[in-house]
Motif scaffolding. Structure first.
Motif, PDB file in Angstrom:
ATOM      1  N   SER A 260       2.398   1.682  -3.353  1.00  0.00           N
ATOM      2  CA  SER A 260       1.410   2.147  -4.327  1.00  0.00           C
ATOM      3  C   SER A 260       1.170   3.643  -4.189  1.00  0.00           C
ATOM      4  CB  SER A 260       0.097   1.381  -4.143  1.00  0.00           C
ATOM      5  OG  SER A 260       0.294  -0.008  -4.327  1.00  0.00           O
TER       6      SER A 260
ATOM      7  N   VAL B 123      -4.820  -0.085  -3.335  1.00  0.00           N
ATOM      8  CA  VAL B 123      -5.247   0.825  -2.273  1.00  0.00           C
ATOM      9  C   VAL B 123      -6.687   0.543  -1.863  1.00  0.00           C
ATOM     10  CG1 VAL B 123      -5.647   3.249  -1.700  1.00  0.00           C
ATOM     11  CG2 VAL B 123      -3.614   2.597  -3.006  1.00  0.00           C
ATOM     12  N   ALA B 124      -7.542   0.218  -2.844  1.00  0.00           N
ATOM     13  CA  ALA B 124      -8.966   0.035  -2.556  1.00  0.00           C
ATOM     14  C   ALA B 124      -9.240  -1.239  -1.764  1.00  0.00           C
ATOM     15  CB  ALA B 124      -9.761   0.027  -3.863  1.00  0.00           C
ATOM     16  N   VAL B 125      -8.482  -2.303  -2.014  1.00  0.00           N
ATOM     17  CA  VAL B 125      -8.776  -3.587  -1.368  1.00  0.00           C
ATOM     18  C   VAL B 125      -8.061  -3.742  -0.027  1.00  0.00           C
ATOM     19  CG1 VAL B 125      -9.173  -4.703  -3.588  1.00  0.00           C
ATOM     20  CG2 VAL B 125      -6.893  -4.773  -2.569  1.00  0.00           C
TER      21      VAL B 125
ATOM     22  N   LEU C 205       0.828  -1.204   0.000  1.00  0.00           N
ATOM     23  CA  LEU C 205       0.000   0.000   0.000  1.00  0.00           C
ATOM     24  C   LEU C 205       0.863   1.255   0.000  1.00  0.00           C
ATOM     25  CD1 LEU C 205      -2.716   1.403   0.150  1.00  0.00           C
ATOM     26  CD2 LEU C 205      -2.700   1.080   2.625  1.00  0.00           C
TER      27      LEU C 205
ATOM     28  N   TRP D 283      -8.898  -2.482   6.881  1.00  0.00           N
ATOM     29  CA  TRP D 283      -8.878  -1.312   7.754  1.00  0.00           C
ATOM     30  C   TRP D 283      -7.588  -1.241   8.567  1.00  0.00           C
ATOM     31  CZ3 TRP D 283      -8.244  -1.661  12.982  1.00  0.00           C
ATOM     32  CH2 TRP D 283      -8.440  -2.920  13.563  1.00  0.00           C
TER      33      TRP D 283
ATOM     34  N   SER E 214      -4.841  -0.081   6.204  1.00  0.00           N
ATOM     35  CA  SER E 214      -5.038   1.338   5.888  1.00  0.00           C
ATOM     36  C   SER E 214      -4.680   2.220   7.078  1.00  0.00           C
ATOM     37  CB  SER E 214      -6.488   1.579   5.467  1.00  0.00           C
ATOM     38  OG  SER E 214      -6.818   0.820   4.322  1.00  0.00           O
TER      39      SER E 214
ATOM     40  N   ALA F 143      -4.265   1.721  -7.775  1.00  0.00           N
ATOM     41  CA  ALA F 143      -5.503   2.149  -7.125  1.00  0.00           C
ATOM     42  C   ALA F 143      -6.291   0.950  -6.604  1.00  0.00           C
ATOM     43  CB  ALA F 143      -6.349   2.963  -8.100  1.00  0.00           C
ATOM     44  N   TYR F 144      -6.237  -0.159  -7.326  1.00  0.00           N
ATOM     45  CA  TYR F 144      -6.915  -1.374  -6.858  1.00  0.00           C
ATOM     46  C   TYR F 144      -6.279  -1.880  -5.562  1.00  0.00           C
ATOM     47  CZ  TYR F 144      -8.361  -6.255  -6.640  1.00  0.00           C
ATOM     48  OH  TYR F 144      -8.840  -7.467  -6.211  1.00  0.00           O
TER      49      TYR F 144
ATOM     50  N   SER G  26      -1.418   2.897 -12.842  1.00  0.00           N
ATOM     51  CA  SER G  26      -2.160   3.599 -11.788  1.00  0.00           C
ATOM     52  C   SER G  26      -3.443   2.864 -11.433  1.00  0.00           C
ATOM     53  CB  SER G  26      -2.481   5.027 -12.237  1.00  0.00           C
ATOM     54  OG  SER G  26      -1.300   5.772 -12.446  1.00  0.00           O
TER      55      SER G  26
END
Length: 223
Positions: free
Chosen positions: A113, A164-166, A110, A169, A172, A161-162, A157
């Motif tokens: 990315s 980062v999205a998956v 992450l 918590w 993140s 972005a994928y 990108s």
């Protein structure tokens, strides 16, 4: 691949460490123990390589005046090991050791990315600017127009972005905390440098800025 084809184990049996069991099924105990020893040595070597890489990054930043000069201290003898930078890198490794292996890998991916997306954005912004600062050297220019460059950066990108999205918590939260720590650390270093609370290697940083100022402006249209 050879182990997969030589054993009849179901897919759910292939968990962490099963490669050694597969080696034992194929060649006996000696191959199982040899595979385990090789895995241990490989993991130790990978960790040492990553630790050294992070330590020398801290060393280089200290030599450039971006970090306090204490991180540039080296040990005595011919090895001249940057022991302060090594200790700092090891402390970071210990700090994230409470996470599981999957969380550590996901957090690293992450953060990578986010850094790559920032690099792509900076690359496109520099190309899109009509006037570039004369102090910025550009020895090479990607021979593509801005729309083609945007399309080129769009594919990686999307994958970043994928990632980062998956992210979960916990991943993140850790990544956000580390990002906030990096931003806060940068501001704290600027304050410490301006008020001379810590010692920095200002000679190299001043020489680097002087070289940028003395550099000739790039030709027109080269962004």
């Amino acid at each position: 691949m050879a182990a997969v084809g030589a054993t009849d184990a179901p897919p759910e049996a292939w968990e962490n460490g099963y490669l050694a069991d597969a080696a034992g099924i194929i060649g006996g105990r000696w191959l199982k123990y040899w595979t385990e020893a090789g895995s241990v040595l490989s993991s130790v070597g990978l960790f040492e390589a990553q630790l050294s890489s992070g330590a020398f990054q801290l060393l280089g930043m200290a030599e450039l005046g971006l970090l306090p000069s204490v991180f540039a201290r080296r040990g005595p003898g011919r090895s001249a090991t940057p022991w302060v930078a090594v200790a700092a890198s090891a402390a970071v490794s210990v700090a994230v050791s409470f996470l599981g292996f999957d969380d550590v890998v996901a957090t690293a991916n992450l953060l990578y990315s986010l850094g790559a997306l920032l690099e792509f954005a900076a690359f496109l912004r520099l190309r899109a600017r009509e006037e570039s600062p004369s102090s910025l050297k550009r020895p090479y220019r990607v021979p593509l127009p801005l729309p083609a460059l945007a399309a080129m950066c769009l594919v990686p990108s999307a994958f970043l972005a994928y990632v980062v999205a998956v992210a979960g918590w916990r991943v993140s939260a850790v990544a956000a905390a580390l990002t906030a720590l990096g931003v806060g650390w940068h501001g704290a270093m600027r304050v410490c440098r301006s008020r001379k609370w810590l010692r920095f290697n200002t000679a190299v940083a001043a020489d680097h800025r002087l070289q940028l100022q003395d550099a000739p402006p790039p030709p027109a249209g080269r962004v």
